[in-house]
Design an enzyme around this catalytic site. Structure first.
Site, PDB file in Angstrom:
ATOM      1  N   ALA A  37       0.869  -1.188   0.000  1.00  0.00           N
ATOM      2  CA  ALA A  37       0.000   0.000   0.000  1.00  0.00           C
ATOM      3  C   ALA A  37       0.901   1.231   0.000  1.00  0.00           C
ATOM      4  O   ALA A  37       0.782   2.129   0.844  1.00  0.00           O
ATOM      5  CB  ALA A  37      -0.962  -0.005   1.189  1.00  0.00           C
ATOM      6  N   GLU A  40       4.149   8.039  -0.849  1.00  0.00           N
ATOM      7  CA  GLU A  40       5.373   8.832  -1.037  1.00  0.00           C
ATOM      8  C   GLU A  40       6.421   8.569   0.054  1.00  0.00           C
ATOM      9  O   GLU A  40       7.620   8.702  -0.195  1.00  0.00           O
ATOM     10  CB  GLU A  40       5.035  10.332  -1.055  1.00  0.00           C
ATOM     11  CG  GLU A  40       4.378  10.797  -2.337  1.00  0.00           C
ATOM     12  CD  GLU A  40       5.248  10.558  -3.566  1.00  0.00           C
ATOM     13  OE1 GLU A  40       6.466  10.795  -3.475  1.00  0.00           O
ATOM     14  OE2 GLU A  40       4.722  10.114  -4.590  1.00  0.00           O
ATOM     15  N   HIS A  42       7.111   5.681   1.571  1.00  0.00           N
ATOM     16  CA  HIS A  42       7.868   4.480   1.175  1.00  0.00           C
ATOM     17  C   HIS A  42       8.821   4.799   0.025  1.00  0.00           C
ATOM     18  O   HIS A  42       9.966   4.355   0.008  1.00  0.00           O
ATOM     19  CB  HIS A  42       6.913   3.369   0.715  1.00  0.00           C
ATOM     20  CG  HIS A  42       5.967   2.864   1.757  1.00  0.00           C
ATOM     21  ND1 HIS A  42       4.603   3.062   1.682  1.00  0.00           N
ATOM     22  CD2 HIS A  42       6.168   2.151   2.887  1.00  0.00           C
ATOM     23  CE1 HIS A  42       4.020   2.482   2.724  1.00  0.00           C
ATOM     24  NE2 HIS A  42       4.939   1.926   3.474  1.00  0.00           N
ATOM     25  N   SER A 191      -0.090   4.047   5.265  1.00  0.00           N
ATOM     26  CA  SER A 191      -1.031   3.204   4.517  1.00  0.00           C
ATOM     27  C   SER A 191      -2.382   3.192   5.216  1.00  0.00           C
ATOM     28  O   SER A 191      -3.424   3.073   4.580  1.00  0.00           O
ATOM     29  CB  SER A 191      -0.494   1.773   4.412  1.00  0.00           C
ATOM     30  OG  SER A 191       0.816   1.791   3.891  1.00  0.00           O
TER      31      SER A 191
END
Ligand code: AMP
Length: 281
Positions: A37, A40, A42, A191
Site C-alpha cells: 500500500a 510517497e 515508502h 497506509s
C-alpha cells in the site's frame, strides 16, 4: 500511461540469485522492507537507498506475526500491481513479494525478541508486535544480505529495535533512518490513512499540531510531565477516540524522564484507525 516493468520474485532462492548476479558485477545492494500500500513515504526510502547503492530491492510482505488478534491484518490494504508500478517509477530494481508460507513454512519455530527498547510504548500497546517485526526483519536481512537497509523515522521505536537487533546479532548491514514524509497539514503519510473518514482525517491532522506545540514548550524549558499531560488533554479535545500514549522520551534509549536529545511520541485512534507519530524536540 507508460507501464514500467519491475521484476518480481517470490522465493528466497530467486531473491538470492538476483542479488548474487548483481554482486558478481560489483554492485552494492539496498533493501527497503514494507508492507505495501505504498505511498510517497515508502518511495522516499527507495530514493534514499538509491543515493547510497546501485541496486535497490523493496520487499512487500504483510507480516501476520506483527499484528495482534484484534488488529487489521485481514483488512490491511493490498494492491501489488499498483505498488509495482510506483516502485518502478522510483527506479527500484526488484520487488520481493514472498508468500506467507515462503516466510513461515510449516514447522517454523523461531522468534527474535529485542528487550529494552521494545518494552515500552508500542511494545505495551501492541503485545508481541516488536517480536514479529524483529523476526521478519531478521529474516529479510538474512535472505537479501543487503549492504544497507532503509527504515522510516515514522516508526521510530521500530527503527531503534532494528538498530539494536542488527548490533546484537552482528548482522553486517548499515541501517539508515529516513525522515517522515507528511501531508500538507503535517499528518504523517501512512497506509492506514486510507481507512479514515473525512471527519476522522481532520482529527488525524491535529496530532502533528499538538506534537509541534509540545516541542516548542519543551524547548522553552517546560517540565516534561506537564507537557505530556497537556498533550494528552489536547488529543482528547481534538477528538481522538482512544489515546495509547503521549510521551517525551530520550531519542536514543527511549528513557523517561528524557535527557536531551528528546523526542515526543504519540499513538491514538481516530475512529477505529490507530495512528502513531513522533517528533524531535
Ligand atoms: P510499512 O509499510 O508501514 O510497514 O512501512 C515500511 C517502511 O516505510 C517502514 O520503515 C516505515 O517506517 C516507512 N514509512 C512508513 N510511512 C512513512 C512516512 N510517512 N515517511 C517515511 N517513512 C515511512
Amino acid at each position: 500511461m507508460l507501464q514500467l516493468a519491475l521484476p518480481i520474485v517470490r522465493t528466497v532462492a530467486e531473491l538470492r540469485a538476483r542479488v548474487a548476479a548483481w554482486r558478481a558485477q560489483g554492485d552494492r545492494i539496498g533493501l527497503v522492507p514494507t508492507m505495501g500500500a505504498l505511498h510517497e513515504g515508502h518511495l522516499s526510502l527507495v530514493h534514499l537507498a538509491k543515493t547510497r547503492v546501485r541496486r535497490v530491492v523493496a520487499s512487500v510482505f504483510v507480516n501476520p506475526t506483527q499484528f495482534g488478534p484484534n488488529e487489521d491484518f485481514d483488512a490491511y490494504p493490498r494492491d501489488e500491481a499498483k505498488d509495482a508500478q510506483s516502485l518502478a517509477s522510483a527506479e527500484c530494481d526488484l520487488l520481493y513479494a514472498p508468500t506467507v508460507t515462503e516466510m513461515y513454512p510449516i514447522g517454523f519455530s523461531t522468534s527474535v525478541t529485542v528487550s529494552g527498547v521494545s518494552a515500552t510504548m508500542d511494545g505495551i500497546a501492541r503485545p508481541g508486535h516488536f517480536s514479529g517485526v524483529a523476526t521478519v526483519v531478521s529474516k529479510l536481512l538474512l535472505q537479501c544480505a543487503p549492504d544497507v537497509a532503509v527504515f522510516g523515522e515514522k516508526d521510530y521505536q521500530q527503527l531503534l529495535v532494528i538498530r539494536r537487533l542488527v548490533r546484537d546479532l552482528d548482522i553486517p548491514v548499515e541501517i539508515i533512518g529516513a525522515p517522515t514524509a507528511r501531508l500538507d497539514d503535517g499528518l504523517a503519510r501512512s497506509s492506514r490513512n486510507a481507512y479514515l473518514s473525512e471527519a476522522e482525517r481532520i482529527v488525524a491532522g491535529r496530532m502533528n499540531v499538538i506534537m509541534t506545540d509540545a516541542a516548542v514548550r519543551l524547548r522553552a524549558g517546560e517540565a516534561q510531565d506537564v507537557v505530556e499531560a497537556e498533550g494528552l488533554a489536547a488529543l482528547k479535545i481534538a477528538g481522538f477516540d482512544r489515546i495509547d500514549y503521549f510521551e517525551v522520551r530520550g531519542a536514543e534509549d527511549l528513557a523517561r524522564p528524557a535527557k536531551a536529545p528528546m523526542r515526543i511520541f504519540a499513538a491514538a485512534f481516530a475512529g477505529k484507525t490507530r495512528l502513531i507519530d513522533n517528533m524531535a524536540v
